[in-house]
Design an enzyme around this catalytic site. Sequence first.
Site, mmCIF file in Angstrom:
data_model
loop_
_atom_site.group_PDB
_atom_site.id
_atom_site.type_symbol
_atom_site.label_atom_id
_atom_site.label_comp_id
_atom_site.label_asym_id
_atom_site.label_seq_id
_atom_site.Cartn_x
_atom_site.Cartn_y
_atom_site.Cartn_z
ATOM 1 C CD GLU B 313 -2.545 -1.351 2.674
ATOM 2 O OE1 GLU B 313 -2.008 -1.045 3.746
ATOM 3 O OE2 GLU B 313 -3.740 -1.672 2.571
ATOM 4 C CB CYS B 409 -8.396 1.766 8.280
ATOM 5 S SG CYS B 409 -7.966 1.257 6.621
#
Lengths: 643, 643
Positions: B313, B409
Site C-alpha cells: 500500500e 480503517c
Amino acid sequence: MNRHPVSVPLAQVTVTDGFWGNYMQLARTKILPYQWQALNDRIPEAQPSHCIENFRIAAGLAEGEFYGFVFQDSDLAKWLEGVSYSLVSHPDEALEALVDEVVELLGKAQQPDGYLDTYFIIGNQEKRWTNLRDCHEMYCAGHMLEAAVAYYQATGKRALLEIMLRFVEHIATVFGPGEGQSKGYPGHEELELALVRLYHVTGDPRHLALAKHFLDVRGQQPLYFREEAKVNGPEWDSKILGLRYFQAAQPVREQQDAEGHAVRAMYLYCAMASVARETGDEELAAACRRLWASATQRRMYITGAVGSSVHGEAFTLDYDLPNDAVYGETCAAIGLAMFARRMLELSPRGEYGDVMERALYNGVLSGISLEGDRFFYVNPLEVVPEACEQDQRLNHVKPVRQKWFGCACCPPNLARVATSIGHYIYTWQQDTLFVNLYIASRCQVELGGVPVTVCVQGSYPWEGTIRVSLSCQGAAAGRIALRIPGWCRRWTLRRNGELLCPEVAEGYVYLDGLWHDGDAVELCLDMPVERVRSSVRVRENMGRQAITRGPLVYCLEEVDNGKDLHQILLPAQMEFSARWEQALLGGVMVVEAQGLRLAEEEHALYQAAAPLRQVPVPLRWVPYYAWNNRGVGEMMVWIHAQQ
Amino acid sequence: MNRHPVSVPLAQVTVTDGFWGNYMQLARTKILPYQWQALNDRIPEAQPSHCIENFRIAAGLAEGEFYGFVFQDSDLAKWLEGVSYSLVSHPDEALEALVDEVVELLGKAQQPDGYLDTYFIIGNQEKRWTNLRDCHEMYCAGHMLEAAVAYYQATGKRALLEIMLRFVEHIATVFGPGEGQSKGYPGHEELELALVRLYHVTGDPRHLALAKHFLDVRGQQPLYFREEAKVNGPEWDSKILGLRYFQAAQPVREQQDAEGHAVRAMYLYCAMASVARETGDEELAAACRRLWASATQRRMYITGAVGSSVHGEAFTLDYDLPNDAVYGETCAAIGLAMFARRMLELSPRGEYGDVMERALYNGVLSGISLEGDRFFYVNPLEVVPEACEQDQRLNHVKPVRQKWFGCACCPPNLARVATSIGHYIYTWQQDTLFVNLYIASRCQVELGGVPVTVCVQGSYPWEGTIRVSLSCQGAAAGRIALRIPGWCRRWTLRRNGELLCPEVAEGYVYLDGLWHDGDAVELCLDMPVERVRSSVRVRENMGRQAITRGPLVYCLEEVDNGKDLHQILLPAQMEFSARWEQALLGGVMVVEAQGLRLAEEEHALYQAAAPLRQVPVPLRWVPYYAWNNRGVGEMMVWIHAQQ
C-alpha cells in the site's frame, strides 16, 4: 492416407541459414554444454541442480535425498531432447556416448513396473500419482518421452525409447477409461503431445488412444483436481483463475478462450491439434481453431508473447496487453510456435505460419542474449529499469537477461527450439510441399514419387528475396506452396524467370506442374518499414505505434535514443530508412527516422494543457529480439504517435 | 508567543456549507451509527468486529478470546473521535451518555499500570511491547489518545483524557532516551502526532518531548526493527521496500523521499510537521518540506491520492502513477490532507492549501458513496470492471464501493474527516486570519484583541464567488488572508465593493487595516473548465488530458459515454460547457463537450497504422468524487487527446 499435411521431419531438412544457424550453434556450443554442467552441479556460483544426482540416487548408485523442484527430472529430459536434435545436424560420437551413459542411468533408475520419476522413487513411492495437479509426474514423463522419440529419430537407438515405452505401458495401466482405472490427467500438460509423437514412431494406436483419453477426461465432472483436493488438502488458491489455471475447469472441447497458465495452455493445444489431426475429430479441431483465435487474435502481443500476467503466468482477458507489466514467458512463445506448427498440420493456412514466424523471430529469440549465455524468462515490451527495480508491480520483469534460473525451463526450451528449427520450415502433403518459413535450408521430399531436394536461399529476415530451387532426377509432378506472409502487401514471383501472378489461397501461392532439376522460383517480398497499430480495443496501445520490417518487430533502446522513451512522439509524416549495420548486435538492419521529443520547461506535476514543445530528434530502432545486448537501459516497442 | 499559525479549533468554527454539510450529516446519521452496530457485532451479514467485546473481556466483564486484527481497538478509537467532532456541531445527550459508558468500559479494561490494549491484555500480557513493528500497540494508543483529546475538547469531560494520560505515563516510563528505557518506536506511526495533540491540551512539555523522542530515534542505528527481528523471527519480507515500508530505514531528518506504506508515511509527516512547529526545529521543518515536495510534486495523483502500489500500500518511485493499477487508499488521501493542514501551521503557503483542497474534494470524497453507505478503500483513476475482476494485476481495485471492510480503517477515517472538516478551513496567526478553504462557515477569532465573527459564504466548489463578511463590536485591527487557489488564473477582489488588486504572496492575498461590523470582501475566482496535462515525466499520462473545474477533477463514466472510454479522443480545439444538474448525483455541475471516438472497421489485433475513423460524439464529464453512484461501469480521468 492422411488427409492432412505433415511437418517434414528434421532428418530431411538441412538448415543453412546464417540467422538461425547462429542460434543452433549457440545451443550446441553454449546452452547445452552449460546445462550439462548445471545438471551435474558443476557450476560454482549457481544453486545446485542435483538433477543427475537424483537419478543416481534413484538408481541406487548414490545415497541421499531428492533435491530440487518436483519437476527437476524434466531438465534432463529437455537436455536430452535438445542434444538429440543437435546430433541430427552435428553428429558427435563423444556426445552420443555421453547420452548413452545417461540412458543407462535412466534404465537403472527405472522401477520394475516401469515407473520413472526420481522425486517419487526417492522416498515418496507411496505417493505416486496421488497429486496429479501439482506434482508434474506426467509432465516429466512427457518431456522424457519427447526426448526418447527425438533420440531414437536422431540415432536409431532404441534404449531410451524402450525405457519410455515401459513407462507408458505402466501409465496406460494406471490411467484410462477402463473400470478401476484412474480418471486423472496431467496437472501440467505435456504428456499428451508426447504420446502423439510416440504414436508417430510406434504406430501403436494405444499410444494415440491414451493421448486422446487424457484430453477427453480433462475438465469432466466430477472435476478430478477437485476430488483430489478433497484428499490432499487445499483447493487451488488462485481465486480468479481457479481450475482454469490448469485448463481443467471444463472439457477441452467446450473451452472458449485461451486461459490460465500460458505454457500449460499451449502444450494442451498442441496435443489437441495433433490428436484432432490423427483422429479426424472435427469437434476437437473446431476447439483448436477457437482457442487459436482466442490466443492469437485477442490475447497475443505483437511479439508473439502470450500470457499477460505474472499472476499464474497466465492469460487474462481479451485485449488486455500491458507492455510493462507483461509476463510473456519465453516458454509460452515457444509453445505458441509449437501450436502453430501443429495447426499447419491440421490445415495449411498462412495465419498459422504468420504467428509461428512472429513468435520465433521476436518473442522467442528475445529470450536469449546474442552471446547465448543470458536469458529472459519474462519478455517485456516496455522497460524502465528503475521501475522494475523499485515498483513491485513490475518486479517480475528483469531489465537484464539472467545467467540461469532456479526453475530452468526457458534456456533448455530455447535450445531445443533452436536445434529443431528445421522442423518448422516445411510441411508436406502428398504432392505438395509447403514452405512456411523462409529459413535458408535444403529439404528432401518426394513429389509425385520422385525424390527432390528443395533448396531455400536468401537473407531472411533482412531481405525479402527468396530463391527456391529444386534438384531432382527426371521430372517431378507436384506443387510447391509458398507462404505469402501476412505482413507483406506487395510481392512478385518468378518461375524460371517468368513472372507469375498466382492467387493467394489461405495465405499461400501454389505452383503446380512438372518440376525439373534446376528449376527455380524467386519470390520477392516487399519489406518496407511499417507503422503498425493495435486494434482500438487494446487499451494500453491507444495512440501508439510499433515499427516493423518484414517479420521483425522493432524497438527503441535508451542506448540509441536517450532516456524517457515515452516522451518520444512519432509525427504523422515520417520517412524511414533501413540500413545494414554489420558491426551492431551481430549484424542487424537498423531503422532510422526523424521523430519528435516532447519537452516542457518546468516539470510541474499537473499544469494547463498548453501544447508541448516538440523537439526534432533522430531515432534509431533495432530489432526487438536483439534488445538488451548493450547494457541496462530503457526499451519501448509501442511508441506514442500523433493522431 | 508562537511564530507559527494555528488551525482555528473546531469549537470556534460553524460549518454552514451545503456540500460538506451533507457529508457531515452522512457521518453523523449513517457512518457512525452503522459503525457502532459493527463494533457491537450487530450487523447480521457482516463478519463480527468483536471490538467492544474485546474491551469487555479485557475489563473482566465477559469471558472469551481476543478476536480481530491486532489493531482492532483502533476501530473504537476512531468511532469515539468521529463522535466527539460530531458532538461539537450537533450536541446529543444520548450519544454523549453512550460515549461515557464506553469510557467507563475503557477505564475498567485499563491495567493498573496504565496499559490499555485488548490484544495484549487478553492472554498476551507477557508480549507487551515485544513486537513494535507489527503489533500496532502504539498505533492503537495514538488513535485512542486522539479520541481522548477530541472528546475532552468537545465536552470538557476529562475521564477518557485521564485514562489516556495514565497510558501515556506508562509509555513514557517504558520508552525514552533514558538509560534502561526501550529505544523502540511505533511500527505504524500515529502516537507521535497524537502526543502533540495531547500537548496542545495539557501544555505538558513531557508530552511534546515524547513525541519528539519517537521521531528522533526512528531509523537510528542499530535499527530497532532489525534488532527486534533477531528475537522475534523473520525480517520484514518486502524485498523491495525493506524497512522503508515503515519509514524506518534511516533517521527521519535524512529521508529524501516519501516512501513505504502511504498512510504510515502521512501520519509520520504530520507528527514531524507538528513537532517542528512546536520546537522550532528547522532541520525537521526542512525534512518536512522535502518530504512534502516528494509526496506532492512527484508522487501524487491529480486527485490527491497517494500510494501507487498495492504492494505494501505504498509509494513507489517518482512519476510512477498508473491509473488503473493504483492504490490510492482513502486513508492516505486523508493523511495527506492532515499533513497539509499541519504544513499550513508551519508556514502559510498556498501550495499546502491547494493540495489539501485537491485531496479533500477528490481523492478523499471518492472514498464514500453519495448515500454514505458504501466505501472505496482503493481509489482508481481508470476502471474497466471486467479487467478488475479477471486480471489479478488489477484485482485490488474494486469497481464498486463496498459495504464495509474487514480492515475497517477507511470508513471511520472518512467519518472523522467529515465531522472535523471545520478544522481545515482557517488558520490564525496573531492578527491574521487565513482562509484556506472556501467552505461556507462562521469562524470566531480575535483580531487585534477584538472578537470577530468571520463568515464565509458561497457555492463552492460549484461557483467561484466567495463572500467573506465580518461582524464585530467596534473596529478590529488585523489581516484577513485569502488563499488564491493554484488552479485559478483570473480573479477579482472587492472590499466593501471597492476593487482591489493586492499582490499574491505565497498563494495568499492579504487584506490589512481596520475591520468594522458588516465589512465584506468578495472574491470572484474564475472557474472555467480546464484541460490539464501531467508532466511529461509521467509515463502513464503521455498524450492524455484530464478535465478540471475549480478544485474538482472530472471523469468520464460509461453510463454517460458508453463503453471503451479509452477510445475517446479529445480534439485539439474543444468548447466546454458547465451545466448544473440538480437531479444528478445529488446536484452536480456536469461538463459537456463534443469529442471524438476512434473507430475501426475490423478488429484485427495488429494492422497497418492508417488513420482511424474519428466519429464525433457528445461527451459528459461528472466530478470524480461522485463516480460509481449509478451502477457498475467504466470510468476514466485521463483521456487521450490529440497532440
